[in-house]
Design a protein around this motif. Structure first.
Motif, PDB file in Angstrom:
ATOM      1  N   PRO A   1      44.777  45.505 -25.037  1.00 48.52           N
ATOM      2  CA  PRO A   1      43.694  44.671 -25.588  1.00 48.52           C
ATOM      3  C   PRO A   1      43.176  43.644 -24.592  1.00 48.52           C
ATOM      4  O   PRO A   1      41.988  43.305 -24.614  1.00 48.52           O
ATOM      5  CB  PRO A   1      44.348  43.992 -26.796  1.00 48.52           C
ATOM      6  N   VAL A   2      44.060  43.163 -23.706  1.00 50.39           N
ATOM      7  CA  VAL A   2      43.621  42.205 -22.689  1.00 50.39           C
ATOM      8  C   VAL A   2      42.566  42.824 -21.792  1.00 50.39           C
ATOM      9  O   VAL A   2      41.562  42.190 -21.451  1.00 50.39           O
ATOM     10  CB  VAL A   2      44.817  41.709 -21.847  1.00 50.39           C
ATOM     11  N   SER A   3      42.764  44.083 -21.396  1.00 47.82           N
ATOM     12  CA  SER A   3      41.824  44.732 -20.478  1.00 47.82           C
ATOM     13  C   SER A   3      40.450  44.900 -21.122  1.00 47.82           C
ATOM     14  O   SER A   3      39.428  44.685 -20.469  1.00 47.82           O
ATOM     15  CB  SER A   3      42.377  46.092 -20.031  1.00 47.82           C
ATOM     16  N   PHE A   4      40.405  45.265 -22.403  1.00 47.39           N
ATOM     17  CA  PHE A   4      39.114  45.411 -23.097  1.00 47.39           C
ATOM     18  C   PHE A   4      38.400  44.060 -23.205  1.00 47.39           C
ATOM     19  O   PHE A   4      37.194  43.956 -22.960  1.00 47.39           O
ATOM     20  CB  PHE A   4      39.324  46.005 -24.481  1.00 47.39           C
ATOM     21  N   LEU A   5      39.144  43.034 -23.574  1.00 47.69           N
ATOM     22  CA  LEU A   5      38.574  41.693 -23.697  1.00 47.69           C
ATOM     23  C   LEU A   5      38.087  41.190 -22.344  1.00 47.69           C
ATOM     24  O   LEU A   5      37.000  40.622 -22.227  1.00 47.69           O
ATOM     25  CB  LEU A   5      39.617  40.741 -24.279  1.00 47.69           C
ATOM     26  N   SER A   6      38.889  41.433 -21.319  1.00 48.21           N
ATOM     27  CA  SER A   6      38.560  40.967 -19.972  1.00 48.21           C
ATOM     28  C   SER A   6      37.288  41.610 -19.445  1.00 48.21           C
ATOM     29  O   SER A   6      36.434  40.929 -18.858  1.00 48.21           O
ATOM     30  CB  SER A   6      39.732  41.267 -19.027  1.00 48.21           C
ATOM     31  N   VAL A   7      37.134  42.922 -19.648  1.00 44.89           N
ATOM     32  CA  VAL A   7      35.947  43.630 -19.158  1.00 44.89           C
ATOM     33  C   VAL A   7      34.690  43.104 -19.841  1.00 44.89           C
ATOM     34  O   VAL A   7      33.660  42.863 -19.187  1.00 44.89           O
ATOM     35  CB  VAL A   7      36.099  45.151 -19.383  1.00 44.89           C
ATOM     36  N   GLY A   8      34.752  42.894 -21.142  1.00 46.39           N
ATOM     37  CA  GLY A   8      33.593  42.387 -21.865  1.00 46.39           C
ATOM     38  C   GLY A   8      33.198  40.989 -21.412  1.00 46.39           C
ATOM     39  O   GLY A   8      32.016  40.706 -21.181  1.00 46.39           O
ATOM     40  N   ILE A   9      34.193  40.110 -21.267  1.00 48.19           N
ATOM     41  CA  ILE A   9      33.920  38.741 -20.837  1.00 48.19           C
ATOM     42  C   ILE A   9      33.409  38.722 -19.405  1.00 48.19           C
ATOM     43  O   ILE A   9      32.523  37.927 -19.057  1.00 48.19           O
ATOM     44  CB  ILE A   9      35.186  37.876 -20.980  1.00 48.19           C
ATOM     45  N   SER A  10      33.921  39.608 -18.571  1.00 46.71           N
ATOM     46  CA  SER A  10      33.494  39.675 -17.180  1.00 46.71           C
ATOM     47  C   SER A  10      32.019  40.046 -17.071  1.00 46.71           C
ATOM     48  O   SER A  10      31.270  39.438 -16.291  1.00 46.71           O
ATOM     49  CB  SER A  10      34.344  40.691 -16.415  1.00 46.71           C
ATOM     50  N   LEU A  11      31.594  41.012 -17.865  1.00 42.70           N
ATOM     51  CA  LEU A  11      30.186  41.419 -17.850  1.00 42.70           C
ATOM     52  C   LEU A  11      29.272  40.292 -18.336  1.00 42.70           C
ATOM     53  O   LEU A  11      28.282  39.952 -17.685  1.00 42.70           O
ATOM     54  CB  LEU A  11      29.993  42.653 -18.730  1.00 42.70           C
ATOM     55  N   VAL A  12      29.623  39.703 -19.463  1.00 40.91           N
ATOM     56  CA  VAL A  12      28.800  38.629 -20.023  1.00 40.91           C
ATOM     57  C   VAL A  12      28.843  37.407 -19.119  1.00 40.91           C
ATOM     58  O   VAL A  12      27.808  36.783 -18.838  1.00 40.91           O
ATOM     59  CB  VAL A  12      29.274  38.270 -21.446  1.00 40.91           C
TER      60      VAL A  12
END
Length: 448
Positions: free
Chosen positions: A302-313
């Protein structure tokens, strides 16, 4: 320097392609960071058990060699950054890739290399010799892979973009996160299909031949050397009242004298410290609070999914807002993560760590990459980012040791978690001062 611009139009002229060459640079930067994977901890960890069995030293001895080699590499990264400023992205990347290929080949023969110095594994000097050899190999591995190749690829991308720095860095971060997430499985597949020796030799060939040629073909230092502009078009020095171009070019010495420099560099180093320590002692940290190995390993999904989304935004909005707001976000994430680890259980604090770590890891690369050219200009970018990288690498080497000391000497990992959380609180209180030094220089001529 002449060599920095030499052969810029060979084997092709970037000005003649039908779109802005910066987008090719983005692709090249992604490839460059991914190629550093064998030098990253996530890549080395796949080979650890094979090295222990082949060499004949224990896990603590190998870990010590890795730690000292990492720390030693941090001391020369500032120098490497200055070499980047002097010789440019193309030639520095080629040199780093050749060095990385050489050390990967040496690692594949590390037990035999040790055997050249001492053949009796039961002798009193064997362990010391083995540790010394591995320390030197780890030093070169971490310096060339984790250090120089990563730094050069990211810096090159920042040279080619100004108004869109955050956006392209967000794209870079997504591909790198996805690439690194499959690195252990890919490396293990390669080992199982051949052997641990052959896996490293194949990587050495790929890095030394394929990537070196790739860097020569596609890496270029900056658009001005080709009569082009960052982003491919002229932009004002401001975007939504945010200074995006440097009015003054700071060198490393000048940058370090600003309070803002440390307000951004220290949180990045602390993140590296705590996440390396956490990852190194992952299973033990969860077992200490009666949580099993599967629960510990599952935290990264779940950390990786959250991290990718926050990184893009985060990358997208960083082009339009003051970076200190992202600094608030990163520090808040670190505080949530550390406080949750200090109170870790199978309920709210487990998910609290996922939230906090995802927040921080998502914006880590944004602040690590975008901050320095925006705040201090591009002329001395290598020296500045080399020094910051040295702080990050040095801190990452200390993390496992400090966490281990907290557990073995004080009886709990919580002392380390709460100690670092206290430092984060202080930084949060000071973060309001994290303004761009260029804001005070708006009446001067822009050189970015």
């Amino acid at each position: 320097m002449r060599i920095k611009k030499h052969w810029n139009t060979i084997p092709f002229d970037p000005r003649k392609i039908p779109f802005f060459y910066g987008w090719v640079i983005l692709f090249a930067a992604v490839f460059g960071v991914l190629v550093s994977a064998p030098g990253q901890t996530v890549g080395v960890s796949t080979f650890t058990d094979y090295l222990i069995d082949a060499i004949g030293i224990n896990r603590n001895q190998l870990s010590t060699a890795y730690m000292i080699g990492t720390i030693t590499s941090s001391f020369v990264l500032t120098w490497a950054g200055r070499m980047y400023d002097k010789y440019g992205a193309r030639w520095t990347a080629m040199a780093a890739s050749l060095l990385l290929a050489f050390v990967l080949a040496m690692l594949s023969q590390s037990d035999r290399l040790i055997g050249l110095f001492v053949t009796d594994t039961d002798s009193t000097i064997f362990s010391g010799t083995a540790i010394a050899v591995m320390l030197f190999l780890f030093f070169m591995l971490r310096f060339s892979g984790q250090g120089v190749l990563t730094m050069v690829s990211r810096n090159m991308l920042m040279q080619w973009f100004a108004a869109r720095r955050g956006m392209v860095n967000g794209i870079l971060s997504v591909f790198v996160a996805l690439g690194f997430s499959i690195t252990p499985l890919t490396f293990d597949w390669l080992i199982q299909g051949t052997s641990w020796r052959m896996a490293w030799l194949l990587m050495a060939g790929g890095v030394g031949i394929v990537f070196t040629l790739f860097a020569f073909f596609f890496f270029r230092d900056n658009p001005e050397d080709l009569g082009m502009l960052p982003d491919g078009e002229k932009h004002d020095a401001h975007k939504n009242d945010v200074t995006i171009k440097a009015f003054r070019q700071f060198n490393l010495s000048e940058a370090r004298k600003t309070f803002t420099f440390w307000l951004y560099a220290i949180p990045l180093a602390l993140y590296s410290l705590y996440i390396t320590g956490f990852t190194f002692h992952l299973v033990s940290i969860f077992e200490a609070v009666d949580m099993d190995r599967e629960k510990a390993l599952a935290v990264f999904i779940p950390v990786s999914f959250l991290s990718v989304g926050i990184s893009l935004v985060g990358g997208w909005i960083s082009d339009s807002i003051r970076l200190k707001y992202l600094l608030y976000f990163v520090l808040s994430g670190e505080l949530i993560a550390l406080f949750s680890l200090g109170n870790l259980n199978d309920g709210i604090f487990y998910y609290g760590f996922i939230l906090g770590h995802g927040m921080t890891s998502g914006l880590f690369n944004v602040l690590m990459t975008v901050t320095w050219p925006r705040f201090y200009g591009r002329k001395h970018l290598g020296g500045i980012t080399g020094f910051v990288m040295s702080l990050i690498v040095f801190a990452s080497a200390l993390g496992p040791v400090l966490f281990s000391f907290s557990y073995t000497r004080l009886g709990s990992y919580s002392y380390a978690f709460f100690g670092f959380a206290f430092i984060i609180v202080i930084l949060l209180l000071l973060a309001w001062k994290g303004n761009n030094p260029q804001d005070k220089l708006q009446n001067e001529k822009s050189f970015d």
